[in-house]
Enzyme design. Sequence first.
Site, PDB file in Angstrom:
ATOM      1  N   ASP A  36       0.762  -1.133  -0.163  1.00  0.00           N
ATOM      2  CA  ASP A  36      -0.076   0.166  -0.024  1.00  0.00           C
ATOM      3  C   ASP A  36       1.084   1.108   0.092  1.00  0.00           C
ATOM      4  OD1 ASP A  36      -2.293  -1.531   0.055  1.00  0.00           O
ATOM      5  OD2 ASP A  36      -2.572  -1.473   2.271  1.00  0.00           O
ATOM      6  N   LYS A  58      -2.101   5.289  -4.387  1.00  0.00           N
ATOM      7  CA  LYS A  58      -2.182   6.241  -5.238  1.00  0.00           C
ATOM      8  C   LYS A  58      -0.875   6.891  -5.434  1.00  0.00           C
ATOM      9  CE  LYS A  58      -7.099   7.322  -4.725  1.00  0.00           C
ATOM     10  NZ  LYS A  58      -7.403   7.461  -3.192  1.00  0.00           N
ATOM     11  N   MET A 173      -8.718   7.917   9.207  1.00  0.00           N
ATOM     12  CA  MET A 173      -9.275   8.299   7.852  1.00  0.00           C
ATOM     13  C   MET A 173     -10.230   9.581   8.009  1.00  0.00           C
ATOM     14  SD  MET A 173      -9.628   4.945   5.696  1.00  0.00           S
ATOM     15  CE  MET A 173     -10.286   3.816   7.277  1.00  0.00           C
TER      16      MET A 173
HETATM   17  N1  SAH Z   1      -4.454  -0.679   8.635  1.00  0.00           N
HETATM   18  C1  SAH Z   1      -3.857   0.580   9.123  1.00  0.00           C
HETATM   19  C2  SAH Z   1      -5.001   1.545   8.896  1.00  0.00           C
HETATM   20  C3  SAH Z   1      -5.115   1.781   7.565  1.00  0.00           C
HETATM   21  S1  SAH Z   1      -6.505   3.089   7.148  1.00  0.00           S
HETATM   22  C4  SAH Z   1      -3.569   0.590  10.883  1.00  0.00           C
HETATM   23  O1  SAH Z   1      -3.810  -0.467  11.526  1.00  0.00           O
HETATM   24  O2  SAH Z   1      -2.946   1.380  10.879  1.00  0.00           O
HETATM   25  C5  SAH Z   1      -5.463   4.584   6.858  1.00  0.00           C
HETATM   26  C6  SAH Z   1      -5.422   5.459   7.966  1.00  0.00           C
HETATM   27  O3  SAH Z   1      -4.714   5.105   8.987  1.00  0.00           O
HETATM   28  C7  SAH Z   1      -5.051   6.728   7.561  1.00  0.00           C
HETATM   29  O4  SAH Z   1      -6.149   7.773   6.930  1.00  0.00           O
HETATM   30  C8  SAH Z   1      -4.710   7.419   8.932  1.00  0.00           C
HETATM   31  O5  SAH Z   1      -5.904   7.730   9.649  1.00  0.00           O
HETATM   32  C9  SAH Z   1      -4.125   6.170   9.563  1.00  0.00           C
HETATM   33  N2  SAH Z   1      -2.454   5.984   9.605  1.00  0.00           N
HETATM   34  C10 SAH Z   1      -1.960   5.182   9.165  1.00  0.00           C
HETATM   35  N3  SAH Z   1      -0.728   5.511   9.230  1.00  0.00           N
HETATM   36  C11 SAH Z   1      -0.596   6.428  10.014  1.00  0.00           C
HETATM   37  C12 SAH Z   1       0.354   6.954  10.644  1.00  0.00           C
HETATM   38  N4  SAH Z   1       1.831   6.859  10.578  1.00  0.00           N
HETATM   39  N5  SAH Z   1       0.253   8.429  11.469  1.00  0.00           N
HETATM   40  C13 SAH Z   1      -1.077   8.502  11.544  1.00  0.00           C
HETATM   41  N6  SAH Z   1      -1.957   8.106  11.036  1.00  0.00           N
HETATM   42  C14 SAH Z   1      -1.804   7.089  10.438  1.00  0.00           C
END
Ligand code: SAH
Length: 493
Positions: A36, A58, A173
């Site tokens: 991703d 993207k 998100m």
């Molecule tokens: N599976 C992932 C989440 C995927 S959804 C997890 O467990 O973390 C994607 C969302 O995760 C982003 O829009 C944001 O809200 C959050 N996210 C992912 N990485 C991040 C980071 N390093 N810092 C803050 N938010 C993060």
Amino acid sequence: MNKGMVYFVGAGPGDIDLMTVKGKKVLQQADVVIFDRLINPFLLTDVKEDAKLIYCGKQPCKHTLRQEDIQKEILIHARKGKTVVRLKGGDPAVFGRVGEEAEQLAENHINYEIIPGITAGIAASMYAGVPITHRNHSKSFAVVTGHGSKEDGTPQIEWDSLSKGVETIVFYMGVKHLKTIATQLTKHGKSKETAVLVVQWGTYSKQKTVEGTLATIANKVEQANVTNPAIIVVGDVVKLRNKLAWFDNKPLTGKGILIPSKQLENKELVATLKKHGADVFEHELFTEEKVKDTLSFKQLTEASSEQELVFLSAQSVDLFLKALGEHELDLRDIKSTFVSVNQEVKTRLQMVGLPSFLLEEKALSDPIVVGREIEIETFNWQYSKSLKNLMVAKKKVVNKDIESFTRLIEEEHVNTILLTNHVDVLTFLSFLTVSGVSKEKVLKKVKVVCNGREASLLVKANKIPIDQVLEKNDLAQIVEILEETSLIKESLS
Ligand code: SAH
């Protein structure tokens, strides 16, 4: 029939060391990696050289894979008997669609495993100084999506039970809908003074935080221009940040440092920079391949004792001996005088029973330099001429490494290139040539810092502006100077 194996692997939130050991092992064995957008590009330097990397995020100029296409890709490769890693940011089960993807494999009788990861909501909060539960402040937490499937994306949530029943709420998100989220929570029972924290790029050195209340947060975030990826933490626990913010306060937080090589002698430097909050990417840009030319090795046995063999590194000594063995040559037939460029090389030669002169003690009459391609380039530069050489390894450009190097710069994980010696400088110059990324574009995004005068001379000779020259070996001073160098250190509140 040989059916493949699929691993769904959580890559963690960003900091490269926050991926599980199990996940890392599997990644190293993968034939195909489907990853991703939010994956730290540096993690992909660890895969097999011939692994197929499929990007499904993207990115400008690259098409995005739709969910159906991703699932198709997984199936196609698994059916060919490949080991497929589906690498997902954070934890695969937290808004990661692992349920749908695994279900499809189950239906198709393909073996799979799911390796959890550290989810952003918990890790980013903690890096910002907020534990999501606390005996005195919060006995419950919920992770909630801040993005709904409606056309405008507004989240569809049971606001009433969420507001009244949960003490810490972490939205993923949700930045785009922050206003709606704050309004709904207030409308359904949370005080508008409830503390809120937004953490962008959590656990990366470039982590950015904005703190406020349900009443103020939306405006503050807009002003600070914080966008995804970010989490929103709502609840009393946010107030603990005053005492517990440990990561923001490190002197090098905000510095993403790229070193274009991995060298043993930098071990202490790298550990120190990391300890003080920097992200350090020791990114080998080139792998090496054996030189097949046996002729030059054979000629060695014909060389006279007048001729010097100058060894350029300890590693090149090892590669040289290995090559002799492979060419079935006898070391005792080589009459040349052995010379070492430094004490480390001399010691290495001594360990295999080969006495040598140090370069500084020996005037060279007819030298042949023995080294890897990049070392030979460096040595020739120092001597301002091309000496006869015996190349023991050639550098090889691997596309995936160029790509991750480029992404680290373009996606602004890096704001500093640290050049520790000639090898780093030449590697960086080669990167500018082979990557197709313009020098101006790179230099706009990063500062060039040289560790020691040796590297800086070569950088200057190549007309690259230097932002800082550090005094090699003085680690405390290096941290101090880097802290003062204004390399995008932003902390907002
Ligand atoms: N599976 C992932 C989440 C995927 S959804 C997890 O467990 O973390 C994607 C969302 O995760 C982003 O829009 C944001 O809200 C959050 N996210 C992912 N990485 C991040 C980071 N390093 N810092 C803050 N938010 C993060």
